[in-house]
Design a protein around this motif. Structure first.
Motif, PDB file in Angstrom:
ATOM      1  N   PRO A  81       0.780  -1.238   0.000  1.00  0.00           N
ATOM      2  CA  PRO A  81       0.000   0.000   0.000  1.00  0.00           C
ATOM      3  C   PRO A  81       0.814   1.293   0.000  1.00  0.00           C
ATOM      4  O   PRO A  81       0.280   2.351  -0.341  1.00  0.00           O
ATOM      5  CB  PRO A  81      -0.823  -0.104   1.283  1.00  0.00           C
ATOM      6  N   VAL A  82       2.090   1.259   0.366  1.00  0.00           N
ATOM      7  CA  VAL A  82       2.888   2.484   0.420  1.00  0.00           C
ATOM      8  C   VAL A  82       3.411   2.809  -0.979  1.00  0.00           C
ATOM      9  O   VAL A  82       4.189   2.043  -1.565  1.00  0.00           O
ATOM     10  CB  VAL A  82       4.064   2.339   1.407  1.00  0.00           C
ATOM     11  N   ARG A  83       2.974   3.949  -1.516  1.00  0.00           N
ATOM     12  CA  ARG A  83       3.436   4.353  -2.845  1.00  0.00           C
ATOM     13  C   ARG A  83       4.798   5.044  -2.782  1.00  0.00           C
ATOM     14  O   ARG A  83       5.627   4.879  -3.664  1.00  0.00           O
ATOM     15  CB  ARG A  83       2.418   5.290  -3.501  1.00  0.00           C
ATOM     16  N   SER A  84       4.989   5.855  -1.737  1.00  0.00           N
ATOM     17  CA  SER A  84       6.271   6.545  -1.597  1.00  0.00           C
ATOM     18  C   SER A  84       6.448   7.018  -0.164  1.00  0.00           C
ATOM     19  O   SER A  84       5.478   7.118   0.609  1.00  0.00           O
ATOM     20  CB  SER A  84       6.358   7.746  -2.556  1.00  0.00           C
ATOM     21  N   LEU A  85       7.697   7.288   0.181  1.00  0.00           N
ATOM     22  CA  LEU A  85       8.052   7.875   1.471  1.00  0.00           C
ATOM     23  C   LEU A  85       8.840   9.144   1.206  1.00  0.00           C
ATOM     24  O   LEU A  85       9.694   9.187   0.309  1.00  0.00           O
ATOM     25  CB  LEU A  85       8.904   6.909   2.299  1.00  0.00           C
TER      26      LEU A  85
END
Length: 260
Positions: A81-85
């Protein structure tokens, strides 16, 4: 033959959009564990205003090193679910009490975040015992880095200040949920435009911006992200609607009826 490039958001634009979408962020301070900050706003001087619980702000030593982490999540359920940090590294400083209210007003004109009402100022009303209260601090930026499926990239603060968030970033989640739950036929038409090898597996909408629509292809051998680019960048809902029709190959680009 000349190389044809597909317009995509710049790194600075992606970071600005991620900052707008992130409802909360984590602030890691030297000598303390990560704390949630509901306010994280890029100011016009290139520093970030961040809100921390008053008990953390009270013991702050000016110049303390800190790392602000913002997480950009996919609007629809996907395997990863994490697209970017986004990581913003710098030093924290107190804001003079007399300047807090002015900065809160400046932030509110761009982002009317309800948490702003919980930031203490010299004229704050007595706090409700059950309501968290925050102190507003300033993060002097040393570096900004974004990381995603393509790798990590640094960006200058000057480029962040010159960039603007994507015009659809605040409604992106709503638009994609609407597409996926009400117009699954549109999603199917768009997916059919992907190269055949990328249609093997579970394909879900991953993102939407003024340059196009992104999809996440979840296969047995891993995940891949692919973009369908609009014929030109769009800035409003009418332009977005027409651009999606062009991607679908729809003959009624302007909502006109076919000739008999």
């Amino acid at each position: 033959m000349p190389t044809v490039t597909t317009p995509t958001p710049t790194t600075a634009e992606r970071i600005r959009s991620a900052c707008v979408r992130a409802d909360s962020a984590l602030l890691a301070v030297d000598g303390d564990g990560p704390i949630a900050t509901p306010v994280h706003h890029l100011l016009h001087d290139g520093t970030f205003a961040v809100a921390v619980p008053v008990e953390h702000g009270a013991g702050l030593v000016c110049g303390t090193q800190a790392l602000l982490e913002l997480t950009d999540y996919a609007p629809l359920p996907v395997r990863e679910p994490v697209r970017s940090l986004v990581w913003v590294r710098g030093r924290l400083h107190r804001i003079p009490p007399g300047a807090v209210a002015k900065i809160l007003d400046l932030i509110a004109t761009e982002d009317p975040n309800p948490a702003l009402l919980q930031v203490e100022t010299p004229k704050s009303a007595p706090a409700d015992a059950d309501e968290p209260r925050y102190a507003l601090l300033r993060l002097e930026v040393a570096s900004v880095v974004v990381t995603d499926a393509t790798g990590a990239e640094a960006v200058r603060v000057e480029d962040l200040l010159a960039a603007r968030p994507d015009p659809f970033c605040e409604v992106e989640a709503t638009l994609l949920w609407h597409l996926a739950t009400v117009h699954d036929d549109v999603v199917a038409r768009l997916v059919s435009r992907l190269p055949a090898p990328l249609r093997r597996g579970q394909v879900r909408p991953l993102g939407l911006d003024r340059y196009g629509v992104r999809f996440r292809v979840e296969g047995n051998d891993g995940d891949r992200d692919v973009r369908l680019a609009f014929h030109k960048p769009v800035d409003d809902m009418n332009g977005l609607s027409q651009a999606i029709r062009v991607l679908m190959g729809c003959p009624f680009l302007n909502g006109l009826r076919a000739r008999r």
